[in-house]
Design an enzyme around this catalytic site. Sequence first.
Site, PDB file in Angstrom:
ATOM      1  N   PHE A  19      40.824  37.474  33.517  1.00 45.96           N
ATOM      2  CA  PHE A  19      40.610  37.226  34.939  1.00 45.96           C
ATOM      3  C   PHE A  19      41.794  37.708  35.793  1.00 45.96           C
ATOM      4  O   PHE A  19      41.617  38.460  36.753  1.00 45.96           O
ATOM      5  CB  PHE A  19      40.365  35.729  35.169  1.00 45.96           C
ATOM      6  CG  PHE A  19      40.184  35.334  36.607  1.00 45.96           C
ATOM      7  CD1 PHE A  19      38.929  35.411  37.203  1.00 45.96           C
ATOM      8  CD2 PHE A  19      41.254  34.892  37.369  1.00 45.96           C
ATOM      9  CE1 PHE A  19      38.758  35.052  38.539  1.00 45.96           C
ATOM     10  CE2 PHE A  19      41.090  34.534  38.694  1.00 45.96           C
ATOM     11  CZ  PHE A  19      39.835  34.607  39.283  1.00 45.96           C
ATOM     12  N   THR A  37      42.107  34.283  30.434  1.00 50.89           N
ATOM     13  CA  THR A  37      41.228  35.373  30.005  1.00 50.89           C
ATOM     14  C   THR A  37      41.721  36.645  30.694  1.00 50.89           C
ATOM     15  O   THR A  37      42.860  36.709  31.148  1.00 50.89           O
ATOM     16  CB  THR A  37      39.769  35.087  30.418  1.00 50.89           C
ATOM     17  OG1 THR A  37      39.702  35.000  31.851  1.00 50.89           O
ATOM     18  CG2 THR A  37      39.263  33.783  29.804  1.00 50.89           C
ATOM     19  N   TYR A  62      37.314  35.753  47.547  1.00 54.90           N
ATOM     20  CA  TYR A  62      36.928  35.209  46.237  1.00 54.90           C
ATOM     21  C   TYR A  62      36.438  33.777  46.399  1.00 54.90           C
ATOM     22  O   TYR A  62      35.387  33.412  45.859  1.00 54.90           O
ATOM     23  CB  TYR A  62      38.106  35.265  45.263  1.00 54.90           C
ATOM     24  CG  TYR A  62      37.793  34.583  43.951  1.00 54.90           C
ATOM     25  CD1 TYR A  62      36.913  35.160  43.049  1.00 54.90           C
ATOM     26  CD2 TYR A  62      38.350  33.349  43.626  1.00 54.90           C
ATOM     27  CE1 TYR A  62      36.596  34.535  41.850  1.00 54.90           C
ATOM     28  CE2 TYR A  62      38.044  32.708  42.439  1.00 54.90           C
ATOM     29  CZ  TYR A  62      37.173  33.303  41.551  1.00 54.90           C
ATOM     30  OH  TYR A  62      36.863  32.673  40.373  1.00 54.90           O
TER      31      TYR A  62
END
Length: 255
Positions: A190, A188, A153
Site C-alpha cells: 500500500f 503491504t 483517498y
Amino acid sequence: MGKLALITGASAGIGRATALKLAKDGYNIIVTGRRNDRLELLQAEIKSISNVNVFTAQFDIQQREAVTEFINFLNGEWRDIDVLVNNAGLALGNDAFQNGNLDDWDTMIDTNVKGMMYISKLVSQIMVKRGKGHIVNVTSTASTQVYKDGGIYCASKHAALALSKSMRIDLLPHGIKVSSVSPGAVDTEFSLVRFKGNQQKAESVYEGYTPLNADDIANLISFIVSQPDHVNINDIEVTCVAQANAYYFDKKSGS
C-alpha cells in the site's frame, strides 16, 4: 462445485492472503488483478495447499468494459458466486489538496469507487437471481475519518463505505449480505504504491510499531463469511494496538 469466492486485487497483499485463506476454508476461487504473472503464481500456490478449483482473470477494474466482459465470460458453475471480496484499491500521492495530482485523483476514484461499483452491480445481479450471496468491501479507517494530505483517498473510502451501507439496504429483500472491513495500517504494498516506489518513505510508515499484516485481514474476512445464514456482520474497523484511529499512533523510537 461447492462454494465460490471472487476476490479482486488478488495479486498481492490483502487480496492474495484472502484468496489463500478462503481456499483453505474450502472455497473455490476466482482471483482478478492487473499482474497476470502474480495471479498465476497465486493459482499454483492455492493448488499446492488445497484441492479447490482456481480461475484467474487479468484486467483493470477501472475499465468498465473489461469488468463487464469478464463477468459475461463466466459460465456454468463459475457464475455461482457465493462471496465477492472487493479488495482492489489504492492510494496515490500524499499532497495537500491544493497541490494534488489530478491523474492520481482519477486513478483513486476510478479504482476505489467506480471499480467497486462496476463489479458489485454485475455480481449482485447474479446473487439476486440465486437468492443468496455475500459482498465484503475492504474499506479503511479513512472511510470514517480524514487526515492531512489524504483528502481524495479519504473521500474515495468514505464513498466505498457509503456504497456498502446502501447496497445492504437495496439487497436486503433478496437475502444478500453486505459487510465492510475497515483496516488501519497494514504492512503491504500500500505505502510503496502511495509513494510511487520510494522504498524508504514506504518503510518509514511502519517504523516504531507493529502494524497489521495481510493475514490479519484475511482471517477477519474468513470469520465474517463463516457466520450462519441469519447473521450478518455489517461494518468492522480494525487497527493494530499501536493505532487509535486514522491519524493517532504510538510509535516507539528504536522498536
